[in-house]
Design an enzyme around this catalytic site. Structure first.
Site, PDB file in Angstrom:
ATOM      1  N   GLY A 184      39.270  41.631  33.616  1.00  0.00           N
ATOM      2  CA  GLY A 184      39.767  40.324  33.867  1.00  0.00           C
ATOM      3  C   GLY A 184      41.338  40.026  33.486  1.00  0.00           C
TER       4      GLY A 184
ATOM      5  CG  LEU B 241      33.652  44.547  41.976  1.00  0.00           C
ATOM      6  CD1 LEU B 241      33.308  45.719  41.021  1.00  0.00           C
ATOM      7  CD2 LEU B 241      35.030  44.740  42.738  1.00  0.00           C
TER       8      LEU B 241
ATOM      9  CB  ILE C 126      31.856  34.872  49.021  1.00  0.00           C
ATOM     10  CG1 ILE C 126      32.731  35.473  48.184  1.00  0.00           C
ATOM     11  CG2 ILE C 126      31.643  33.570  48.871  1.00  0.00           C
ATOM     12  CD1 ILE C 126      32.477  35.517  46.595  1.00  0.00           C
TER      13      ILE C 126
ATOM     14  CG  ASN D  42      39.350  39.455  47.345  1.00  0.00           C
ATOM     15  OD1 ASN D  42      39.073  39.720  45.998  1.00  0.00           O
ATOM     16  ND2 ASN D  42      39.328  40.587  48.129  1.00  0.00           N
TER      17      ASN D  42
ATOM     18  CG  HIS E  96      41.633  45.094  48.881  1.00  0.00           C
ATOM     19  ND1 HIS E  96      40.343  45.079  48.340  1.00  0.00           N
ATOM     20  CD2 HIS E  96      42.199  46.116  49.388  1.00  0.00           C
ATOM     21  CE1 HIS E  96      39.914  46.410  48.884  1.00  0.00           C
ATOM     22  NE2 HIS E  96      40.954  47.056  49.293  1.00  0.00           N
TER      23      HIS E  96
ATOM     24  CG  ASP F 267      38.063  44.081  51.476  1.00  0.00           C
ATOM     25  OD1 ASP F 267      38.315  43.066  50.569  1.00  0.00           O
ATOM     26  OD2 ASP F 267      37.525  45.147  51.003  1.00  0.00           O
TER      27      ASP F 267
ATOM     28  CD  GLU G 202      46.035  43.684  41.424  1.00  0.00           C
ATOM     29  OE1 GLU G 202      45.212  43.889  42.337  1.00  0.00           O
ATOM     30  OE2 GLU G 202      45.489  43.827  40.370  1.00  0.00           O
TER      31      GLU G 202
HETATM   32  C1  GAR Z   1      42.347  44.520  40.811  1.00  0.00           C
HETATM   33  O1  GAR Z   1      43.330  45.565  40.587  1.00  0.00           O
HETATM   34  C2  GAR Z   1      41.946  43.946  41.915  1.00  0.00           C
HETATM   35  O2  GAR Z   1      42.853  44.032  42.804  1.00  0.00           O
HETATM   36  C3  GAR Z   1      40.630  44.712  42.107  1.00  0.00           C
HETATM   37  O3  GAR Z   1      39.914  44.917  40.837  1.00  0.00           O
HETATM   38  C4  GAR Z   1      40.989  44.939  39.806  1.00  0.00           C
HETATM   39  C5  GAR Z   1      40.373  43.991  38.763  1.00  0.00           C
HETATM   40  O4  GAR Z   1      41.372  44.093  37.782  1.00  0.00           O
HETATM   41  N1  GAR Z   1      39.730  44.015  42.972  1.00  0.00           N
HETATM   42  C6  GAR Z   1      38.963  44.763  44.010  1.00  0.00           C
HETATM   43  O5  GAR Z   1      39.118  45.764  44.169  1.00  0.00           O
HETATM   44  C7  GAR Z   1      38.155  43.841  44.938  1.00  0.00           C
HETATM   45  N2  GAR Z   1      37.960  44.869  46.003  1.00  0.00           N
HETATM   46  P1  GAR Z   1      41.189  43.116  36.376  1.00  0.00           P
HETATM   47  O6  GAR Z   1      39.777  43.020  36.141  1.00  0.00           O
HETATM   48  O7  GAR Z   1      41.858  43.835  35.260  1.00  0.00           O
HETATM   49  O8  GAR Z   1      41.911  42.085  36.643  1.00  0.00           O
END
Ligand code: GAR
Length: 191
Positions: free
Chosen positions: A14, A87, A90, A104, A106, A147, A176
């Protein structure tokens, strides 16, 4: 002016949720209605407690075997639903109910490294193994396929040969943190 409401879904640490919450903290025109997690022990739930954000855990039944989460989302009537490290796929009942309202993030440059099983460190390990010289992030709308929704924004970073998969992950997280809240802001107010 009506306050915009967002709902976040997260499965893990998170850190993106916390970053988004910090970005909007001093804003009275955006509220995080709640954060929803499919993992009862996800660190995101603790973070939300510390940040005074409503957060709830739900199970598979509530999500895709009944309409519980669908109905909850409908009653909260969010302006945007944001998957921030979520993960599960949906269900179509939810994507159908919120067209162009679910986004989302990615951790790669889609369409590369997308699809089932491609999340978190799995993506960065694959990027490292393939000796790619760049990677990045993709923010996209969510449809019924993993995706594959329309791309809203991408950003790139370079990879040095000496970068470990963890170092790649860290570069991607920085992208991000910088871009995701600004894209959310833009979608809420300029769409
Ligand atoms: C993030 O890097 C996000 O892009 C990825 O999970 C991580 C969550 O990090 N999402 C995916 O892989 C979706 N397929 P966080 O819990 O520290 O925000």
């Amino acid at each position: 002016m009506k306050t915009k409401q967002i709902i976040l879904f997260a499965s893990g640490s998170g850190s993106n949720v916390e970053n988004i919450a910090n970005y909007f903290k001093l804003r009275n025109d955006v509220t995080i209605s709640c954060v929803l997690s499919n993992k009862s022990d996800a660190k995101v739930l603790e973070r939300c407690n510390r940040l005074n954000i409503n957060a709830l855990y739900f199970n598979r039944h509530a999500f895709s075997k009944s309409d519980f989460i669908l109905n909850m989302l409908k009653s909260l009537n969010p302006d945007l639903i944001v998957l921030a490290g979520f993960l599960w796929k949906i269900p179509e009942t939810i994507t159908d109910a919120f067209p162009n309202k679910i986004i989302n993030i990615h951790p790669a440059l889609l369409p590369k490294y997308g699809g089932k099983g491609m999340f978190g460190m799995h993506v960065h390990n694959a990027v490292k193994q393939n000796k790619d010289q760049q990677t990045g992030i993709t923010i996209h709308y969510v449809n019924a396929n993993y995706d594959e929704g329309a791309i809203i924004k991408q950003a790139k970073t370079t990879i040095d040969a000496k970068d470990s998969a963890e170092a790649i992950a860290s570069k991607v997280h920085q992208l991000e943190y910088d871009l995701f809240p600004r894209v959310i802001d833009d979608l809420l107010f300029n769409n």
